[in-house]
Scaffold this motif. Structure first.
Motif, mmCIF file in Angstrom:
data_model
loop_
_atom_site.group_PDB
_atom_site.id
_atom_site.type_symbol
_atom_site.label_atom_id
_atom_site.label_comp_id
_atom_site.label_asym_id
_atom_site.label_seq_id
_atom_site.Cartn_x
_atom_site.Cartn_y
_atom_site.Cartn_z
ATOM 1 N N GLY A 278 0.992 -0.791 -0.270
ATOM 2 C CA GLY A 278 -0.024 -0.015 0.318
ATOM 3 C C GLY A 278 1.017 1.099 0.188
ATOM 4 N N PHE A 279 2.111 1.314 -0.562
ATOM 5 C CA PHE A 279 2.948 2.689 -0.566
ATOM 6 C C PHE A 279 2.338 3.675 -1.275
ATOM 7 N N GLY A 280 2.325 4.372 -0.663
ATOM 8 C CA GLY A 280 1.207 5.198 -2.009
ATOM 9 C C GLY A 280 0.047 5.879 -0.388
ATOM 10 N N HIS A 281 -0.823 4.877 0.101
ATOM 11 C CA HIS A 281 -1.888 4.712 0.130
ATOM 12 C C HIS A 281 -2.082 4.119 1.671
ATOM 13 N N ALA A 282 -1.711 4.128 2.455
ATOM 14 C CA ALA A 282 -1.460 3.565 3.266
ATOM 15 C C ALA A 282 -1.655 4.425 4.857
ATOM 16 N N VAL A 283 -1.856 3.618 5.510
ATOM 17 C CA VAL A 283 -2.888 5.175 6.781
ATOM 18 C C VAL A 283 -1.961 4.090 7.803
ATOM 19 N N ASN A 284 -1.938 5.399 8.844
ATOM 20 C CA ASN A 284 -1.582 4.595 9.895
ATOM 21 C C ASN A 284 -2.739 4.519 11.278
ATOM 22 N N VAL A 285 -2.846 4.530 11.762
ATOM 23 C CA VAL A 285 -3.835 4.734 12.978
ATOM 24 C C VAL A 285 -3.224 4.202 14.459
ATOM 25 N N THR A 286 -3.553 4.963 15.333
ATOM 26 C CA THR A 286 -3.528 4.449 16.621
ATOM 27 C C THR A 286 -4.698 4.319 16.961
ATOM 28 N N PRO A 290 -8.710 8.283 22.909
ATOM 29 C CA PRO A 290 -10.067 8.652 23.173
ATOM 30 C C PRO A 290 -9.760 9.504 21.672
ATOM 31 N N PHE A 291 -9.533 9.222 20.679
ATOM 32 C CA PHE A 291 -9.962 10.383 19.799
ATOM 33 C C PHE A 291 -8.980 9.519 18.887
ATOM 34 N N VAL A 292 -10.064 9.955 17.252
ATOM 35 C CA VAL A 292 -9.083 9.236 16.227
ATOM 36 C C VAL A 292 -8.722 10.055 15.868
ATOM 37 N N ARG A 293 -7.047 9.345 15.382
ATOM 38 C CA ARG A 293 -5.764 9.979 15.025
ATOM 39 C C ARG A 293 -5.137 8.704 13.730
ATOM 40 N N THR A 294 -5.255 9.611 12.779
ATOM 41 C CA THR A 294 -4.308 8.411 11.624
ATOM 42 C C THR A 294 -3.944 9.144 11.042
ATOM 43 N N SER A 295 -2.866 8.919 10.276
ATOM 44 C CA SER A 295 -1.108 9.462 9.805
ATOM 45 C C SER A 295 -0.748 9.018 8.861
ATOM 46 N N VAL A 296 0.266 9.755 7.950
ATOM 47 C CA VAL A 296 0.360 9.434 6.856
ATOM 48 C C VAL A 296 1.780 8.112 6.762
ATOM 49 N N GLU A 297 1.956 7.628 5.613
ATOM 50 C CA GLU A 297 2.914 5.528 6.018
ATOM 51 C C GLU A 297 4.385 6.053 6.105
ATOM 52 N N HIS A 298 4.572 7.837 4.920
ATOM 53 C CA HIS A 298 6.477 7.915 5.181
ATOM 54 C C HIS A 298 6.739 9.203 6.041
ATOM 55 N N GLY A 299 7.756 8.872 5.463
ATOM 56 C CA GLY A 299 9.031 9.826 6.266
ATOM 57 C C GLY A 299 8.698 11.013 6.126
ATOM 58 N N THR A 300 9.431 11.840 6.274
ATOM 59 C CA THR A 300 9.688 13.003 6.191
ATOM 60 C C THR A 300 10.354 13.615 4.422
ATOM 61 N N ALA A 301 10.588 13.016 3.558
ATOM 62 C CA ALA A 301 11.879 13.504 2.861
ATOM 63 C C ALA A 301 12.067 14.155 1.907
ATOM 64 N N LEU A 302 12.965 14.924 3.398
ATOM 65 C CA LEU A 302 13.582 16.118 3.485
ATOM 66 C C LEU A 302 14.863 16.162 1.576
ATOM 67 N N ASP A 303 14.610 15.037 0.446
ATOM 68 C CA ASP A 303 15.197 15.264 -0.261
ATOM 69 C C ASP A 303 13.773 15.419 -1.470
ATOM 70 N N LEU A 304 12.477 15.387 -0.900
ATOM 71 C CA LEU A 304 11.345 16.255 -2.090
ATOM 72 C C LEU A 304 11.677 17.641 -1.448
ATOM 73 N N ALA A 305 11.960 17.791 -0.488
ATOM 74 C CA ALA A 305 11.216 19.208 0.263
ATOM 75 C C ALA A 305 11.626 20.665 -0.383
ATOM 76 N N GLY A 306 10.205 21.310 -0.583
ATOM 77 C CA GLY A 306 10.222 22.289 -1.940
ATOM 78 C C GLY A 306 10.463 21.772 -3.181
ATOM 79 N N THR A 307 9.733 20.780 -3.800
ATOM 80 C CA THR A 307 10.304 20.828 -5.169
ATOM 81 C C THR A 307 9.049 20.344 -5.759
ATOM 82 N N GLY A 308 7.815 20.017 -4.903
ATOM 83 C CA GLY A 308 6.481 20.234 -5.316
ATOM 84 C C GLY A 308 6.459 18.880 -6.408
ATOM 85 N N ARG A 309 6.888 17.879 -5.558
ATOM 86 C CA ARG A 309 7.033 16.284 -5.970
ATOM 87 C C ARG A 309 6.213 15.089 -5.504
ATOM 88 N N ALA A 310 6.602 15.794 -4.275
ATOM 89 C CA ALA A 310 6.414 14.768 -3.379
ATOM 90 C C ALA A 310 4.609 14.465 -3.685
#
Length: 330
Positions: A278-286, A290-310
């Motif tokens: 599911g890379f690219g569409h998987a979701v992390n759920v805790t 006492p509340f709903v929390r979801t998250s992305v499953e990828h990291g910070t991708a510093l090499d892509l930051a600021g490029t608009g390609r993430a």
């Protein structure tokens, strides 16, 4: 949709999180970003991921105000950066800022000012280098909510993989798996699959710790002494469990057809399969908060930051799953 907004923490300010959050919030209704407004303005100026021709405007949001409509106006619950952020360049000075956004967002959800929390990627090493003890969102949010135990589960379509242990060195995993911990973990997993995911009788496949699930004790005794007795005890209480299942055959299609979720004993036992599927569409759920929390499953991708390609696919999926869980539970 629930009238309360979903709060989004973009995560590490030097990573791809801010631009992904801006791009998704510009077109998805009901989102409020918990971040520095100037950081979001900068991210908006360079983001062309999803907003297209939409004119983006960052607007301060206050609890009780209507949720943004996803028409380019992005709600912001402001938290100030400690130092200017540069895309792709980590700065220890902003580690405290990252944690403050999480605290602010979690407290707002717990207070009833927002419907759920969606988190972007953080950089654990820079937070620890700055002197903070931080092993991950899961543990941090559990402590903030005053919850003794939570369960990390990743979701990719019908595949759900939960973890008995999370961010531990491999050498410490066997000692961390005891009967009380495992019973709590399975109970939380079963309860939230029923309550949050609407499964009337969740079928949970519990993996063994050792190769071949211990091979009858020849490759380890954790299955015989801990895992199997817990499974038998909980089955006697009405839970629908199978196992201990050897990890190397647990994810073949016919076994997965008979399971609503798989419980892995440690991080890299279950997540490589989930992320491959599911890379690219998987979701992390805790689970267990006492509340709903979801998250992305990828990291910070510093090499892509600021490029608009993430790729914003995982954040979009996290937002939509959070919304689905909130709506299912009223």
């Amino acid at each position: 949709m629930n009238k309360l907004p979903l709060l989004v923490t973009p995560g590490e300010p030097a990573g791809i999180g801010p631009e992904l959050a801006v791009a998704v919030a510009a077109v998805e209704p009901g989102l409020v970003l918990v971040a520095d407004p100037d950081l979001l303005e900068a991210a908006a100026a360079r983001s062309s991921l999803d907003a297209g021709s939409v004119d983006i405007e960052i607007c301060e949001w206050h609890p009780g105000a209507p949720a943004p409509a996803g028409d380019g106006r992005i709600g912001c619950l402001p938290v100030a950066l400690a130092a200017p952020a540069t895309a792709g360049r980590l700065n220890r000075a902003n580690a405290g800022y990252v944690l403050e956004t999480l605290e602010t967002a979690a407290d707002a959800v717990r207070a009833g000012d927002a419907a759920a929390l969606v988190t972007g990627p953080v950089h654990k090493a820079i937070i620890n280098d700055a002197g903070f003890e931080f092993t991950g969102h899961t543990e941090f949010l559990a402590a903030r909510a005053g919850v003794e135990r939570v369960v990390m589960m990743l979701v990719a379509d019908r595949l759900r993989v939960a973890l008995a242990t999370t961010h531990l060195p491999l050498a410490r995993v066997p000692g961390a798996i005891d009967a009380a911990m495992l019973e709590q973990t399975i109970t939380i997993l079963d309860r939230d699959l029923r309550a949050r995911f609407g499964l009337a009788e969740p079928r949970i496949a519990v993996l063994g710790l050792n190769p071949h699930a211990g091979e009858g004790g020849h490759l380890g005794r954790e299955e015989i002494e801990v895992i199997e007795p817990v499974i038998q005890s909980l089955c006697a209480c009405g839970l629908n469990l199978t196992g201990p299942v050897p990890a190397d055959t647990a994810f073949v299609p016919d076994r997965l057809e008979r399971a609503d979720a798989v419980l892995a004993m440690y991080h890299d036992q279950g997540l490589p399969v989930l992320k491959h599927a599911g890379f690219g569409h998987a979701v992390n759920v805790t689970l267990g908060l006492p509340f709903v929390r979801t998250s992305v499953e990828h990291g910070t991708a510093l090499d892509l930051a600021g490029t608009g390609r993430a790729d914003p696919g995982s954040l979009r999926a996290a937002v939509r799953l959070a919304r689905e869980l909130v709506e299912r539970n009223g």
